[in-house]
Structure formats: structure tokens, C-alpha cells
Scaffold this motif. Structure first.
Motif, mmCIF file in Angstrom:
data_model
loop_
_atom_site.group_PDB
_atom_site.id
_atom_site.type_symbol
_atom_site.label_atom_id
_atom_site.label_comp_id
_atom_site.label_asym_id
_atom_site.label_seq_id
_atom_site.Cartn_x
_atom_site.Cartn_y
_atom_site.Cartn_z
ATOM 1 N N ALA A 202 40.175 46.098 48.903
ATOM 2 C CA ALA A 202 39.536 44.776 48.921
ATOM 3 C C ALA A 202 39.356 44.314 47.476
ATOM 4 N N ILE A 203 39.759 43.089 47.179
ATOM 5 C CA ILE A 203 39.834 42.622 45.796
ATOM 6 C C ILE A 203 39.096 41.304 45.628
ATOM 7 N N VAL A 204 38.312 41.219 44.568
ATOM 8 C CA VAL A 204 37.701 39.961 44.148
ATOM 9 C C VAL A 204 38.390 39.532 42.851
ATOM 10 N N ALA A 205 38.943 38.329 42.843
ATOM 11 C CA ALA A 205 39.607 37.784 41.653
ATOM 12 C C ALA A 205 38.681 36.746 41.035
ATOM 13 N N ILE A 206 38.228 37.002 39.815
ATOM 14 C CA ILE A 206 37.216 36.172 39.161
ATOM 15 C C ILE A 206 37.823 35.427 37.982
ATOM 16 N N ASP A 207 37.518 34.142 37.905
ATOM 17 C CA ASP A 207 37.881 33.365 36.718
ATOM 18 C C ASP A 207 36.873 32.237 36.589
ATOM 19 N N GLN A 208 36.611 31.811 35.355
ATOM 20 C CA GLN A 208 35.675 30.705 35.154
ATOM 21 C C GLN A 208 36.384 29.351 35.155
ATOM 22 N N SER A 209 37.707 29.350 35.307
ATOM 23 C CA SER A 209 38.501 28.133 35.347
ATOM 24 C C SER A 209 38.739 27.699 36.792
ATOM 25 N N ALA A 210 38.424 26.451 37.095
ATOM 26 C CA ALA A 210 38.672 25.930 38.437
ATOM 27 C C ALA A 210 40.165 25.953 38.763
ATOM 28 N N ALA A 211 41.004 25.635 37.781
ATOM 29 C CA ALA A 211 42.451 25.649 37.996
ATOM 30 C C ALA A 211 42.942 27.055 38.307
ATOM 31 N N ALA A 212 42.397 28.045 37.610
ATOM 32 C CA ALA A 212 42.808 29.427 37.848
ATOM 33 C C ALA A 212 42.390 29.901 39.233
#
Length: 378
Positions: A260-270
Motif C-alpha cells: 500500500a503506497i501513499v504518494a505525497i507532493d506539495q504541488s497540485a499539478a504533481a
């Protein structure tokens, strides 16, 4: 009033240092160039895009008395900084995604030019599709980061683009006259990757304009992917920190069906790109795409594995502290025995920092440009 406002602005929660500022000459120039257009605007007719730390939004509210300002900031850190700086002015603006809710009926758009031409193209097309026919866009930036190609990109969506006079090493571009043939969406772009480092023969990648590396495979991620089989084989939960288009997160999901994976980014585009990439490759149910500021929202001892290809700049400024800030909370979030895998430009030398803040760190590999380390949470 403006000097007092600008002097009070901070970059927090972004990196703060003596050589990093919350306001620059381009913010002041954009507001000055827009002064006439801002006069008499009705509530809801002004949109601000790409405001770094709130200077444009709060400047328009304070200097021109604008109300009902709609704001889009791809960066969550910028969004949080604006909220922290706003104080009593917070009632005069509202954050929106990049869609009709942001731009419908807009007559003036103030914009800090993004460095990515693809991101500028996506923003410009959104304005042309949703804003009022008489909209005026006043976009500015530091001259050293501006190119003639920006005029060409704006010209795809607007009939006229004029460059303003330079001031304090900054310049504005003013665009108006919405083009009539700008109906086919250019973003997100997609590509099919066929790379030996990938765990599958083909990987479909979706990329919005602001996503790092677009729909291609950047060389840091490419090197980190070669270590995929070594990354904590018994992991049940993983985090891709700074997910970009989601290539790392999706590759992990495809290689390990029980992970199970959580992909985190602070960019809305990402985040949007990651979600679309996961869906395109059939793992959307196991890859959660989250717009968060580094690991601040993650529970303690919640991950067996964290993978990260961190940025090395904040805005236009190269600064190693950006990556270190992202990684600072890894020890708290990792379970005992959990692993943090990081790829970085070798000259940045993050290994000592990782040893001190996360746990015992070893070099897993190195090539002519990059180093990959693995840190174990004791």
C-alpha cells in the motif's frame, strides 16, 4: 502601507534564510503595472495565480481595496504561507483549484510567471477557456528567469502579448484578446515509457504542466529505480515523498502487488499527475495521491519504506535545505527497522545529515552524477 505590509511577510512554512525573501521586485512591479486595471473591479473579478508568499494577493487587497480575490497556488507551501501572512485580510480571498471556479468571470489576472513553459501554457489555456472575454493578464518575473518563449506560449491563448519596461531586474508581460481556436486541451500530456529500469514493459505517464520532468523519466528517478528489488522486501506500507508524476510510486505498486503506497507532493499539478498515472496503469486503488507539506501530515511510525528523489531548489533559488526540510521528519514516520531510500546529486553530500536525523546510513550505489543511500530507522 505597502512597505509595512511587505516588510511583515514571511516565507514560513517554506525555508527561511537571510538570502531568501518573501517579496521581490517583480511582486511590486506587477502591482504597480496593474494599478489602473484594479480600479473599480467588482468582488470576484480579480484572480491571482502563482503568488509565492502572498505579496500579490495581500497587496491587491490592501493597496487597491480588492475583495473576493480568487487565488490559485500550485504549491501547498505557498498556500500555507499566504494563509499565515494574511491575518485579518484572509476574509478577502479564497483559494481555488485550476478550473472554472477560479477563473469564471475574471477580468484581471495577476500572475507570477512559472519557470516551466508547460505550466505557463496550462495556466494560460485555463484563463482563455474560463475567464471573461475582456480579461487582462499581467504576468511578471525576474528577467534572468524570463525567455522570449514565454511570449510565444502566451500567444497560443491570447491575440496580443506586450512586454513592459524593465525595472529592478524585473519585467511584466501583458496579455489580452482571448484566441478563438484554443479549444482542445493540451494538458495533461501522456507518454508511454519503455525503460529497462521499470518493473514492467510499458508504463503510461500523465503529466500536468507543473509536474517535474513532464511525461518523461528524469535521470535521478531512473537511477533510483534500479534499486527497487533491494528496497525493504517485507514492507507493507510505503511513501513516495515528492512523487512528481508518480513513476516511483506506480513502479513500486506494479512490482509489489501487496504494498500500500501513499504518494505525497506539495504541488497540485504533481498530485493530479500521480493520480492519473496510477489510474492509467491499473494501480489507482493502491496508490493514494496526497497534497501535503512533506511528511507533516503522516502518522508516527506509519511507514515501512520511504523513497525520495528530492528537489534541490526553492522557487528559482538553488538551496540544499529544501531537500533536508523534506527529509527531516522521516525518522518519526518510519517504523523501527523502516528504510529511507534517497537519490541526490553526489556533490550535495546528504549522507551525514541522514545519519544524524534518520539512522545508520550507507551508500547503496553511485554513478557519475548521483548517489543513492539507504537509511535504517533504529
Amino acid at each position: 502601507m505597502s512597505d509595512h505590509l511587505f516588510a511583515s511577510l514571511r516565507r514560513w512554512p517554506d525555508l527561511e534564510a537571510p538570502n531568501l525573501f518573501a517579496v521581490d521586485a517583480s511582486d511590486r512591479l506587477i502591482l504597480d503595472e496593474a494599478a489602473t486595471q484594479l480600479e473599480g473591479l467588482q468582488a470576484g473579478e480579480l484572480v491571482v495565480m502563482g503568488d509565492n508568499y502572498g505579496a500579490l494577493t495581500l497587496g491587491a487587497a490592501t493597496l487597491a481595496g480588492c475583495r473576493g480575490i480568487r487565488v490559485f497556488q500550485d504549491s501547498l507551501v505557498s498556500e500555507l504561507a499566504l494563509a499565515a501572512n494574511a491575518g485579518d485580510l484572509s476574509i478577502h480571498y479564497e483559494s481555488h483549484p485550476l478550473d472554472a471556479s477560479l477563473l469564471s468571470g475574471a477580468r484581471v489576472v495577476l500572475m507570477q510567471l512559472p519557470r516551466s513553459l508547460a505550466e505557463l501554457d496550462e495556466w494560460a489555456q485555463a484563463i482563455a477557456r474560463h475567464a471573461a472575454p475582456d480579461v487582462t493578464v499581467i504576468a511578471g518575473g525576474r528577467i534572468k528567469h524570463m525567455t522570449l518563449a514565454m511570449n510565444e506560449v502566451l500567444g497560443r491563448s491570447f491575440n496580443e502579448v506586450n512586454a513592459g519596461r524593465a525595472r529592478q531586474k524585473s519585467r511584466t508581460l501583458t496579455a489580452f484578446g482571448i484566441g478563438h481556436d484554443d479549444t482542445e486541451l493540451r494538458f495533461p500530456t501522456t507518454s508511454v515509457l519503455r525503460e529497462p529500469e521499470l518493473p514492467v514493459d510499458e508504463l503510461t505517464v500523465s503529466a500536468h504542466g507543473g509536474a517535474f520532468a513532464g511525461a518523461a523519466l528524469d535521470i535521478g528517478t531512473r537511477f533510483l529505480l534500479t534499486f527497487l528489488p533491494e528496497m525493504k522486501p517485507d514492507a507493507a506500507t510505503a511513501i513516495d515523498l515528492g512523487s512528481g508524476t508518480g513513476v516511483l510510486a506506480v513502479s513500486l505498486a506494479l512490482a509489489r502487488p501487496d504494498l500500500a503506497i501513499v504518494a505525497i507532493d506539495q504541488s497540485a499539478a504533481a498530485v493530479a499527475s500521480t493520480r492519473e498515472t496510477a489510474d492509467a496503469n491499473g494501480v489507482g486503488a493502491r496508490v493514494e495521491a496526497a497534497r501535503e507539506d512533506a511528511l507533516t501530515e503522516r502518522p508516527t511510525a506509519s511507514a515501512d519504506l520511504i523513497v525520495c528523489n528530492p528537489p534541490f531548489h526553492t522557487g528559482a533559488t538553488v538551496h540544499a535545505g529544501v531537500a533536508l526540510r523534506m527529509l527531516a521528519d522521516a525518522r518519526r514516520v518510519l517504523k523501527p527497522g523502516g528504510e529511507l531510500w534517497v537519490v541526490f546529486n553526489t556533490h550535495l553530500g546528504y549522507r551525514d545529515y541522514l545519519n544524524r536525523t534518520v539512522g545508520p546510513t550507507r551508500q547503496a550505489g553511485r554513478n557519475s552524477k548521483f548517489t543513492v543511500t539507504v537509511s535504517v530507522r533504529a
